[in-house]
Design a protein around this motif. Structure first.
Motif, short mmCIF file in Angstrom:
data_model
loop_
_atom_site.label_atom_id
_atom_site.label_comp_id
_atom_site.label_asym_id
_atom_site.label_seq_id
_atom_site.Cartn_x
_atom_site.Cartn_y
_atom_site.Cartn_z
N SER A 2 0.82 -1.18 -0.16
CA SER A 2 -0.01 0.17 -0.01
C SER A 2 0.86 1.09 -0.17
CB SER A 2 -0.85 0.11 1.27
OG SER A 2 -1.20 1.36 1.64
N LYS A 3 0.70 2.24 -1.00
CA LYS A 3 1.44 3.42 -1.13
C LYS A 3 0.59 4.40 -0.69
CE LYS A 3 4.87 2.37 -4.52
NZ LYS A 3 5.48 2.63 -6.17
N PHE A 4 -0.13 4.30 0.49
CA PHE A 4 -0.55 5.17 1.29
C PHE A 4 -0.43 5.50 2.91
CE2 PHE A 4 -4.54 6.36 3.74
CZ PHE A 4 -4.82 7.65 3.26
N SER A 5 -0.30 6.53 3.25
CA SER A 5 -0.08 6.55 4.84
C SER A 5 -0.84 7.91 5.22
CB SER A 5 1.17 6.60 5.19
OG SER A 5 1.74 7.75 4.57
N PHE A 17 -6.01 15.51 9.59
CA PHE A 17 -5.45 14.13 9.16
C PHE A 17 -4.43 14.58 7.81
CE2 PHE A 17 -9.64 13.42 10.89
CZ PHE A 17 -9.44 12.05 11.55
N TYR A 18 -3.38 14.13 7.76
CA TYR A 18 -2.35 14.28 6.80
C TYR A 18 -2.29 13.08 5.89
CZ TYR A 18 -1.13 18.16 9.89
OH TYR A 18 -1.23 19.40 10.56
N LEU A 19 -2.64 13.12 4.49
CA LEU A 19 -2.81 12.24 3.81
C LEU A 19 -1.44 12.26 2.98
CD1 LEU A 19 -6.38 12.26 2.54
CD2 LEU A 19 -5.60 11.46 4.61
N LYS A 20 -0.94 10.88 2.73
CA LYS A 20 0.24 10.87 1.89
C LYS A 20 0.13 9.74 0.76
CE LYS A 20 5.18 10.80 2.14
NZ LYS A 20 6.39 10.67 3.14
N GLY A 21 0.53 9.85 -0.37
CA GLY A 21 0.72 8.56 -1.37
C GLY A 21 -0.80 8.74 -2.27
N PHE A 22 -1.17 7.50 -2.31
CA PHE A 22 -2.32 7.23 -3.38
C PHE A 22 -3.49 6.72 -2.60
CE2 PHE A 22 1.85 7.26 -5.16
CZ PHE A 22 1.64 7.58 -6.33
N LEU A 23 -4.53 7.36 -2.59
CA LEU A 23 -5.82 7.14 -2.28
C LEU A 23 -6.66 6.41 -3.05
CD1 LEU A 23 -7.52 6.89 0.46
CD2 LEU A 23 -8.09 9.32 0.13
#
Lengths: 115, 147
Positions: A2-5, A17-23
């Motif tokens: 998973s390339k999301f954190s 909430f701080y979103l990173k990557g691919f959702l």
């Protein structure tokens, strides 16, 4: 893989909430459970910072649709902020700016809750 | 500039698992870039294919990773890219899905139903061909023009 954190920080009475990557459809459930957890803990002032998010599909947008009415009914909101153009495009395609408060900077979103 | 001559027809085999979405987007992005699309065009194509495959994996294959589907991609006259998604699930024509009413969806706490709308908005043509015989596959055809 998973390339999301995501990271979560409390700022006063607001949960950010701080979103990173691919959702996408694979990673959206992680965000959904994090937001559900914050709401269950009684927090209805939520800011989602998209600064490090590279990609979103409708599965990601759907997460906000699930909770928006609930938090607003409790006097809160989900404010969205700091989107890259590519990410904003997807929100815009579906008309989300009509329903959601989307700001350029996190400070603006926080200030709106403080007002 | 189109580099269409560099590939003729490519196929990716994927399974009914949402972890596949990343690989699917990468495959489609690489081909769109090779064909000469701008970053904006590449993003739109990858998004449309992601939405179509997400729907397929979740609603038709029910996250069964033993089931396979195919993503075929080929140029059309050096002017457009054709992406076809072939599956052997229950036929479902996405073009029958009405445009979403955002306020109503929010009131109903609905998180789905947007994908098809996105596909229609970002692609130049969308066609659906349900399987007509047991040996055939359903085919969703997406077309994006280079300019």
């Amino acid at each position: 893989m998973s390339k999301f954190s995501l990271e979560q920080k409390t700022n006063g009475s607001t949960e950010v909430f701080y979103l990173k990557g691919f959702l996408d459809a694979h990673t959206a459930p992680e965000l959904e459970s994090a937001i559900a957890g914050a709401i269950a803990a009684g927090n209805h002032r939520l800011v989602v910072n998209f600064n490090d998010l590279e990609y979103i599909s409708s599965a990601g947008l759907g997460v906000f649709m699930v909770f928006i009415e609930e938090v607003r009914a409790s006097g809160g909101d989900i404010k969205l902020t700091a989107m890259k153009q590519k990410v904003y495009t997807v929100f815009d395609l579906l008309g989300f700016p009509m329903l959601f408060d989307i700001t350029d900077k996190e400070e603006e979103a926080l200030a709106k809750f403080a007002a | 500039m189109s580099n269409a001559s560099t590939f003729i027809h490519e196929r990716l085999t994927a399974s009914g698992d949402t972890t596949e979405l990343e690989r699917i987007r990468q495959f489609v992005q690489d081909k769109a870039r090779e064909f000469g699309f701008s970053e904006q065009g590449i993003h739109k194509i990858a998004l449309a294919v992601d939405e179509a495959c997400s729907n397929l994996i979740r609603h038709s294959y029910h996250l069964d990773d033993t089931r396979e589907f195919f993503i075929d991609i080929h140029p059309q006259d050096d002017e457009a890219l054709v992406i076809e998604i072939l599956d052997n699930g229950t036929a479902f024509d996405p073009l029958t899905v009405p445009a979403p009413d955002l306020k109503q969806y929010a009131a109903q706490h609905r998180k789905g139903g947007f994908g098809v709308h996105i596909i229609r908005m970002v692609m130049d043509a969308v066609e659906y061909f349900p399987a007509e015989a047991a040996q055939q596959m359903n085919r969703l055809k997406l077309v994006k023009k280079l300019s």
